[in-house]
Design an enzyme around this catalytic site. Sequence first.
Site, PDB file in Angstrom:
ATOM      1  N   VAL A  14       0.836  -1.202   0.000  1.00 57.17           N
ATOM      2  CA  VAL A  14       0.000   0.000   0.000  1.00 57.17           C
ATOM      3  C   VAL A  14       0.872   1.253   0.000  1.00 57.17           C
ATOM      4  CG1 VAL A  14      -1.719   1.324   1.288  1.00 57.17           C
ATOM      5  CG2 VAL A  14      -1.946  -1.152   1.097  1.00 57.17           C
ATOM      6  N   LEU A 228     -17.527  -6.521  -1.255  1.00 54.22           N
ATOM      7  CA  LEU A 228     -16.857  -7.108  -2.427  1.00 54.22           C
ATOM      8  C   LEU A 228     -16.652  -8.605  -2.217  1.00 54.22           C
ATOM      9  CD1 LEU A 228     -14.262  -4.280  -3.123  1.00 54.22           C
ATOM     10  CD2 LEU A 228     -16.178  -4.917  -4.599  1.00 54.22           C
ATOM     11  N   GLY A 272     -11.663 -19.370  -4.881  1.00 52.42           N
ATOM     12  CA  GLY A 272     -11.808 -18.677  -3.588  1.00 52.42           C
ATOM     13  C   GLY A 272     -10.991 -17.395  -3.575  1.00 52.42           C
ATOM     14  N   CYS A 277      -6.579  -8.431   2.355  1.00 47.13           N
ATOM     15  CA  CYS A 277      -7.651  -7.603   2.929  1.00 47.13           C
ATOM     16  C   CYS A 277      -8.948  -8.321   3.251  1.00 47.13           C
ATOM     17  CB  CYS A 277      -7.968  -6.454   1.978  1.00 47.13           C
ATOM     18  SG  CYS A 277      -6.743  -5.161   2.053  1.00 47.13           S
ATOM     19  N   GLN A 279     -10.309 -11.375   3.885  1.00 47.75           N
ATOM     20  CA  GLN A 279     -10.547 -12.214   5.059  1.00 47.75           C
ATOM     21  C   GLN A 279     -10.268 -11.452   6.349  1.00 47.75           C
ATOM     22  OE1 GLN A 279      -9.683 -16.315   5.029  1.00 47.75           O
ATOM     23  NE2 GLN A 279      -8.577 -16.238   6.955  1.00 47.75           N
TER      24      GLN A 279
END
Length: 463
Positions: A14, A228, A272, A277, A279
Amino acid sequence: MKIKNICCIGAGYVGGPTMAVIAHKCPDIKVTIVDLNAQRIADWNDENTDNLPVYEPGLDEIVLSARGKNLFFSTDVEKAIDEAEMIFISVNTPTKTYGLGKGMAADLKYIELCARQIASVAKDNKIVVEKSTLPVRTAEAIKNILDNTGNGVEFQILSNPEFLAEGTAIDDLLSPDRVLIGGGTDAKGQEAIDALVDVYANWIPKERILTTNVWSSELSKLTANAFLAQRVSSINAMSELCEKTGADVNEVARAIGMDSRIGPKFLKSSVGFGGSCFQKDILNLVYIAKSYGLNEVADYWEQVIIMNDHQKRRFAANIVKTLYNTVSGKKIAFLGWAFKKDTNDTRESAAIYVADDLLFEQANIAVYDPKVEDKTIFKDLDYLATRKPEENKEGVTIFQDPYEACKDAHAIAILTEWDEFKDYDWDRIYNNMKKPAFVFDGRNVLDVEKMRSKGFVFSSIGK
Ligand code: UDX
Ligand code: ADP
């Protein structure tokens, strides 16, 4: 208040790209990114941009455009804090692995350390910006630490969550749907918000810069990720039903996505979701809801994770079942290890859990990923602590060439949707595999009919 000097603590997925874009777009602002990890900083400073610690399409050019001019990477945390009027906190907030809230709550020890360090160094007023995703009301804790341990200087705390997605980080940063800034509601809070708005206004239209109170901003980030992830779990739930009923999940997704109320995005069924982020943020949301006694709210969101775990598990189980109920001693080739394409990030990647299940079944796993380093793959597996590191080393072999990875394999499992997989010479791969040659497409990237016509026994998600 005009910002001339920005410091960002944390040079990760980030902090790195976000600050590089700010520096690129704001030549009048000096941006210094600091990290305790000296190797990481050395990699960011590497002449050869292939060695940047984060792989993101377009990132190298942005870094090159500003590095050494107004973008600096350093390990001197204190100097950068001292010089800056605005300090971004962009350190990791993993799920706690110990104590109260273990496995659910966000571990805020890195955040707290930053706050204490800022407090001890700051000699003049600072604006502190939370960039990391944090539980609601973390700003309050940061403010408390700053106000009580500082040198009597004034701190304004802003929440400015990052919505970039890995793999498309640069585009997301250059033209975000929105920038969200939460801050204090008094005059000084407003002044701090305005200072940050002015930074972003260098390249983002003002109408896309949204300002709220701090708590709304913090909670919006968790909510966005939960929504999301929920879409992915929802379509994955339907994929299992599709497999039983003869429906095709891609057709279902298309049909519902054309409803403008639903929309087409985030309806791709897969093995999956992964990533640092989804979970973590949902677990965090569940923990917060529980801590307020909101058990129904907590259970509702927890189901998104339960569905995702089921999707990974049933993918692995299907491989075992299809290969005549045993993969013991069989070579299974994994194409892809990253949690999505166009990133070298593997955090919470479905590949890790599928590999773990197959290792329990004594499979020999051969991994090829175009961007992930070998040591990361072993680190991911060792982190699960489900077996000894030597056993992971024994069960997993890493290849630099996809054709070698697939040679003599009983089955291929596609775990990441890298574009290059579509262009492989699949006839060559088929000829070199054990027969029947099974392919399990966990990302629905290959053409089912074409693959079947080549002779593969092909299974995809939701068909
Ligand atoms: C996410 C959010 O999108 C971003 O706004 C936030 O800042 C961080 O978390 P990221 O995790 O980087 O970003 O990637 P994202 O594109 O959201 O994908 C997350 C996971 O969901 C990946 O494993 C991806 O493969 C999976 N996914 C996504 C699906 O399986 N199907 C989809 O339709 C979309
Ligand atoms: P993200 O995906 O949120 O960017 P990363 O793990 O990629 O997370 O990056 C976080 C970075 O923050 C790491 O490089 C870590 O070394 C750094 N970091 C953590 N705590 C501190 C601290 N107190 N001071 C400086 N850097 C820190």
